[in-house]
Design a protein around this motif. Structure first.
Motif, PDB file in Angstrom:
ATOM      1  N   THR A  38       0.872  -1.172   0.000  1.00  0.00           N
ATOM      2  CA  THR A  38       0.000   0.000   0.000  1.00  0.00           C
ATOM      3  C   THR A  38       0.910   1.222   0.000  1.00  0.00           C
ATOM      4  OG1 THR A  38      -0.120  -0.062   2.416  1.00  0.00           O
ATOM      5  CG2 THR A  38      -1.909  -1.128   1.213  1.00  0.00           C
ATOM      6  N   ALA A  39       0.362   2.373  -0.372  1.00  0.00           N
ATOM      7  CA  ALA A  39       1.251   3.526  -0.528  1.00  0.00           C
ATOM      8  C   ALA A  39       0.499   4.828  -0.402  1.00  0.00           C
ATOM      9  CB  ALA A  39       1.937   3.468  -1.899  1.00  0.00           C
ATOM     10  N   SER A  40       1.228   5.821   0.102  1.00  0.00           N
ATOM     11  CA  SER A  40       0.778   7.204   0.040  1.00  0.00           C
ATOM     12  C   SER A  40       1.997   8.020  -0.370  1.00  0.00           C
ATOM     13  CB  SER A  40       0.239   7.665   1.395  1.00  0.00           C
ATOM     14  OG  SER A  40       1.248   7.543   2.377  1.00  0.00           O
ATOM     15  N   ALA A  41       1.756   9.223  -0.875  1.00  0.00           N
ATOM     16  CA  ALA A  41       2.882  10.008  -1.396  1.00  0.00           C
ATOM     17  C   ALA A  41       2.752  11.462  -0.995  1.00  0.00           C
ATOM     18  CB  ALA A  41       2.931   9.896  -2.919  1.00  0.00           C
ATOM     19  N   ALA A  42       3.895  12.122  -0.909  1.00  0.00           N
ATOM     20  CA  ALA A  42       3.926  13.565  -0.653  1.00  0.00           C
ATOM     21  C   ALA A  42       5.007  14.183  -1.523  1.00  0.00           C
ATOM     22  CB  ALA A  42       4.210  13.837   0.818  1.00  0.00           C
ATOM     23  N   SER A  43       4.610  15.243  -2.216  1.00  0.00           N
ATOM     24  CA  SER A  43       5.549  15.958  -3.077  1.00  0.00           C
ATOM     25  C   SER A  43       6.190  17.083  -2.267  1.00  0.00           C
ATOM     26  CB  SER A  43       4.786  16.511  -4.289  1.00  0.00           C
ATOM     27  OG  SER A  43       5.645  17.323  -5.037  1.00  0.00           O
ATOM     28  N   ILE A  44       7.472  16.915  -1.958  1.00  0.00           N
ATOM     29  CA  ILE A  44       8.179  17.867  -1.085  1.00  0.00           C
ATOM     30  C   ILE A  44       9.595  18.061  -1.618  1.00  0.00           C
ATOM     31  CG2 ILE A  44       9.141  18.208   1.244  1.00  0.00           C
ATOM     32  CD1 ILE A  44       6.754  16.486   2.284  1.00  0.00           C
ATOM     33  N   ASP A  45      10.017  19.309  -1.748  1.00  0.00           N
ATOM     34  CA  ASP A  45      11.404  19.601  -2.110  1.00  0.00           C
ATOM     35  C   ASP A  45      12.245  19.551  -0.844  1.00  0.00           C
ATOM     36  OD1 ASP A  45      13.852  20.590  -2.792  1.00  0.00           O
ATOM     37  OD2 ASP A  45      13.092  22.322  -3.905  1.00  0.00           O
ATOM     38  N   LEU A  46      13.007  18.490  -0.695  1.00  0.00           N
ATOM     39  CA  LEU A  46      13.746  18.284   0.558  1.00  0.00           C
ATOM     40  C   LEU A  46      14.921  19.238   0.713  1.00  0.00           C
ATOM     41  CD1 LEU A  46      13.771  14.379   0.721  1.00  0.00           C
ATOM     42  CD2 LEU A  46      12.488  15.942   2.186  1.00  0.00           C
ATOM     43  N   ALA A  47      15.309  19.889  -0.380  1.00  0.00           N
ATOM     44  CA  ALA A  47      16.423  20.843  -0.290  1.00  0.00           C
ATOM     45  C   ALA A  47      15.949  22.217   0.180  1.00  0.00           C
ATOM     46  CB  ALA A  47      17.113  20.960  -1.643  1.00  0.00           C
ATOM     47  N   ALA A  48      14.644  22.403   0.195  1.00  0.00           N
ATOM     48  CA  ALA A  48      14.100  23.732   0.511  1.00  0.00           C
ATOM     49  C   ALA A  48      14.042  23.960   2.018  1.00  0.00           C
ATOM     50  CB  ALA A  48      12.706  23.868  -0.085  1.00  0.00           C
ATOM     51  N   ASP A  49      14.154  25.226   2.407  1.00  0.00           N
ATOM     52  CA  ASP A  49      13.924  25.568   3.808  1.00  0.00           C
ATOM     53  C   ASP A  49      12.475  25.229   4.154  1.00  0.00           C
ATOM     54  OD1 ASP A  49      16.458  26.560   4.316  1.00  0.00           O
ATOM     55  OD2 ASP A  49      15.956  28.520   3.486  1.00  0.00           O
ATOM     56  N   GLY A  50      12.246  24.732   5.332  1.00  0.00           N
ATOM     57  CA  GLY A  50      10.872  24.455   5.759  1.00  0.00           C
ATOM     58  C   GLY A  50      10.329  23.130   5.274  1.00  0.00           C
ATOM     59  N   ALA A  51      11.178  22.283   4.667  1.00  0.00           N
ATOM     60  CA  ALA A  51      10.682  20.995   4.165  1.00  0.00           C
ATOM     61  C   ALA A  51      10.254  20.078   5.312  1.00  0.00           C
ATOM     62  CB  ALA A  51      11.766  20.310   3.328  1.00  0.00           C
ATOM     63  N   ILE A  52      10.981  20.152   6.410  1.00  0.00           N
ATOM     64  CA  ILE A  52      10.772  19.148   7.466  1.00  0.00           C
ATOM     65  C   ILE A  52       9.357  19.221   8.063  1.00  0.00           C
ATOM     66  CG2 ILE A  52      11.697  18.188   9.616  1.00  0.00           C
ATOM     67  CD1 ILE A  52      13.572  18.162   7.038  1.00  0.00           C
ATOM     68  N   PRO A  53       8.860  20.405   8.430  1.00  0.00           N
ATOM     69  CA  PRO A  53       7.503  20.437   8.998  1.00  0.00           C
ATOM     70  C   PRO A  53       6.450  19.872   8.056  1.00  0.00           C
ATOM     71  CG  PRO A  53       8.624  22.530   9.349  1.00  0.00           C
ATOM     72  CD  PRO A  53       9.518  21.713   8.456  1.00  0.00           C
ATOM     73  N   SER A  54       6.693  19.962   6.745  1.00  0.00           N
ATOM     74  CA  SER A  54       5.673  19.451   5.818  1.00  0.00           C
ATOM     75  C   SER A  54       5.692  17.921   5.724  1.00  0.00           C
ATOM     76  CB  SER A  54       5.849  20.076   4.426  1.00  0.00           C
ATOM     77  OG  SER A  54       7.153  19.857   3.956  1.00  0.00           O
ATOM     78  N   ILE A  55       6.756  17.296   6.239  1.00  0.00           N
ATOM     79  CA  ILE A  55       6.794  15.821   6.237  1.00  0.00           C
ATOM     80  C   ILE A  55       5.997  15.257   7.412  1.00  0.00           C
ATOM     81  CG2 ILE A  55       8.319  13.813   6.556  1.00  0.00           C
ATOM     82  CD1 ILE A  55      10.511  15.391   5.186  1.00  0.00           C
ATOM     83  N   LEU A  56       6.039  15.953   8.538  1.00  0.00           N
ATOM     84  CA  LEU A  56       5.519  15.380   9.784  1.00  0.00           C
ATOM     85  C   LEU A  56       4.063  14.909   9.704  1.00  0.00           C
ATOM     86  CD1 LEU A  56       7.306  17.710  12.377  1.00  0.00           C
ATOM     87  CD2 LEU A  56       7.960  15.416  11.588  1.00  0.00           C
ATOM     88  N   PRO A  57       3.160  15.628   9.016  1.00  0.00           N
ATOM     89  CA  PRO A  57       1.777  15.143   8.967  1.00  0.00           C
ATOM     90  C   PRO A  57       1.626  13.797   8.257  1.00  0.00           C
ATOM     91  CG  PRO A  57       1.913  17.441   8.258  1.00  0.00           C
ATOM     92  CD  PRO A  57       3.313  16.941   8.383  1.00  0.00           C
ATOM     93  N   HIS A  58       2.648  13.367   7.519  1.00  0.00           N
ATOM     94  CA  HIS A  58       2.561  12.101   6.781  1.00  0.00           C
ATOM     95  C   HIS A  58       3.037  10.911   7.610  1.00  0.00           C
ATOM     96  CE1 HIS A  58       1.584  14.227   3.078  1.00  0.00           C
ATOM     97  NE2 HIS A  58       2.461  15.134   3.480  1.00  0.00           N
ATOM     98  N   ILE A  59       3.505  11.166   8.843  1.00  0.00           N
ATOM     99  CA  ILE A  59       4.034  10.087   9.687  1.00  0.00           C
ATOM    100  C   ILE A  59       2.895   9.501  10.520  1.00  0.00           C
ATOM    101  CG2 ILE A  59       5.726   9.487  11.465  1.00  0.00           C
ATOM    102  CD1 ILE A  59       6.873  10.552   8.825  1.00  0.00           C
ATOM    103  N   PRO A  60       2.697   8.161  10.468  1.00  0.00           N
ATOM    104  CA  PRO A  60       1.632   7.565  11.279  1.00  0.00           C
ATOM    105  C   PRO A  60       1.909   7.775  12.767  1.00  0.00           C
ATOM    106  CG  PRO A  60       2.630   5.943   9.772  1.00  0.00           C
ATOM    107  CD  PRO A  60       3.457   7.174   9.686  1.00  0.00           C
ATOM    108  N   SER A  61       0.851   8.008  13.537  1.00  0.00           N
ATOM    109  CA  SER A  61       1.042   8.240  14.977  1.00  0.00           C
ATOM    110  C   SER A  61       1.567   6.985  15.672  1.00  0.00           C
ATOM    111  CB  SER A  61      -0.283   8.678  15.607  1.00  0.00           C
ATOM    112  OG  SER A  61      -1.240   7.675  15.378  1.00  0.00           O
ATOM    113  N   THR A  62       1.389   5.828  15.026  1.00  0.00           N
ATOM    114  CA  THR A  62       1.873   4.568  15.613  1.00  0.00           C
ATOM    115  C   THR A  62       3.375   4.396  15.447  1.00  0.00           C
ATOM    116  OG1 THR A  62       1.220   3.549  13.538  1.00  0.00           O
ATOM    117  CG2 THR A  62      -0.273   3.283  15.392  1.00  0.00           C
ATOM    118  N   GLY A  63       3.991   5.180  14.580  1.00  0.00           N
ATOM    119  CA  GLY A  63       5.442   5.112  14.428  1.00  0.00           C
ATOM    120  C   GLY A  63       5.868   4.659  13.047  1.00  0.00           C
ATOM    121  N   LEU A  64       7.182   4.517  12.893  1.00  0.00           N
ATOM    122  CA  LEU A  64       7.784   4.259  11.580  1.00  0.00           C
ATOM    123  C   LEU A  64       8.749   3.076  11.695  1.00  0.00           C
ATOM    124  CD1 LEU A  64       7.451   5.972   8.971  1.00  0.00           C
ATOM    125  CD2 LEU A  64       9.539   7.189   9.627  1.00  0.00           C
ATOM    126  N   TYR A  65       8.563   2.075  10.819  1.00  0.00           N
ATOM    127  CA  TYR A  65       9.466   0.910  10.821  1.00  0.00           C
ATOM    128  C   TYR A  65      10.793   1.224  10.141  1.00  0.00           C
ATOM    129  CZ  TYR A  65       5.861  -2.394  12.299  1.00  0.00           C
ATOM    130  OH  TYR A  65       4.921  -3.078  13.024  1.00  0.00           O
TER     131      TYR A  65
END
Ligand SMILES: NC(=O)c1ccc[n+]([C@@H]2O[C@H](COP(=O)([O-])OP(=O)(O)OC[C@H]3O[C@@H](n4cnc5c(N)ncnc54)[C@H](OP(=O)(O)O)[C@@H]3O)[C@@H](O)[C@H]2O)c1
Length: 229
Positions: free
Chosen positions: A48-75
């Motif tokens: 299964t999959a979900s995707a997020a389009s984010i420029d990781l080189a840009a300032d402010g990239a990190i906060p835009s990743i956080l909503p995509h992380i499951p609250s149960t954690g990351l393997y």
């Protein structure tokens, strides 16, 4: 979570994890069309999959990743996004130097730091797709090799910090691999590009799967995958 999932090695890793483990892939990249295709291919491969389009080189990239992380954690967190500017120290532009540092080293550092709480919940695994240039720096490769040497240092320091918490850290060092990046490198070198001559992205992906699935307490710290000739 796989960064660079829209491109050669990251895409192959995502598909391998779907095929072998029916994994849920959180795919990061910039190109929405290629991310959508990847998600569709992951589903067809059993994941299964979900995707997020984010420029990781840009300032402010990190906060835009956080909503995509499951609250149960990351393997797993697999850093594959990368860029390969080439040129001598004298000729490399400040933009290329900055671009390499931002995407190849700063982004993996900041993304890892931000996701450690989620990785802690699952005693997760951080994998860095490094490069032969992270072991040996050759003429014309300074901006890339500096970042990749730094990426090895990041992996080694992180491993020392988090092993006691059950979080595993692995560096994979591919040699030349048949992707768009290698086509760019060969064009820069003015030499023909024949994908069959190089490591296949699926073979790097198998190394990732091996590292991820080796049972504890064993830890695969590093893997080198190179073309034979
Ligand atoms: N190919 C080789 O010969 C080789 C050898 C050794 C190591 N590596 C390493 O393997 C990793 C994967 O490279 P590859 O060969 O698969 O290259 P690739 O086919 O060019 O893919 C690069 C990936 O990075 C993503 N990316 C580029 N800029 C980005 C940005 N600013 N923000 C977010 N994502 C970005 C691209 O996504 P979008 O296009 O969607 O932006 C793409 O998914 C890199 O770290 C590279 O250094 C490659």
């Amino acid at each position: 979570m796989v960064t660079g999932a829209s491109g050669g090695i990251g895409r192959a890793v995502s598909l391998a994890l779907a095929i072998h483990h029916n994994a849920h892939i959180i795919a990061l990249g910039r190109d929405s069309r290629r991310l959508e295709q990847l998600c569709s291919d992951v589903r067809a491969a059993g994941g299964t999959a979900s995707a997020a389009s984010i420029d990781l080189a840009a300032d402010g990239a990190i906060p835009s990743i956080l909503p995509h992380i499951p609250s149960t954690g990351l393997y797993g967190l697999i850093h594959s996004a990368g860029v390969c500017p080439l040129g001598s120290v004298e000729k490399t532009s400040e933009d290329d130097l900055e671009g390499s540092w931002r995407l190849n080293l700063r982004a993996p550092y900041l993304v890892t730091a931000a996701l450690l709480p989620a990785l802690r919940k699952k005693r997760g695994h951080v994998l860095f797709i490094n490069s032969g240039a992270g072991r040996v720096a050759k003429a014309g490769w300074s901006a890339y090799a500096m970042a990749k040497h730094g990426l090895k240092a990041l992996a080694d320091a992180l491993r020392d910090e988090v092993s006691s918490e059950g979080i595993r850290v692995t560096s994979i060092f591919p040699g030349r691999t048949a992707t768009d990046m290698q086509a760019f490198v060969r064009a820069h070198e003015g030499r023909p590009y024949d994908p069959s001559e190089w490591v296949q992205p699926a073979d790097v992906a198998e190394a990732v799967v091996l590292a991820l699935t080796t049972p504890t307490p064993s830890l695969v710290e590093e893997i080198v995958v190179r073309p034979m000739s």
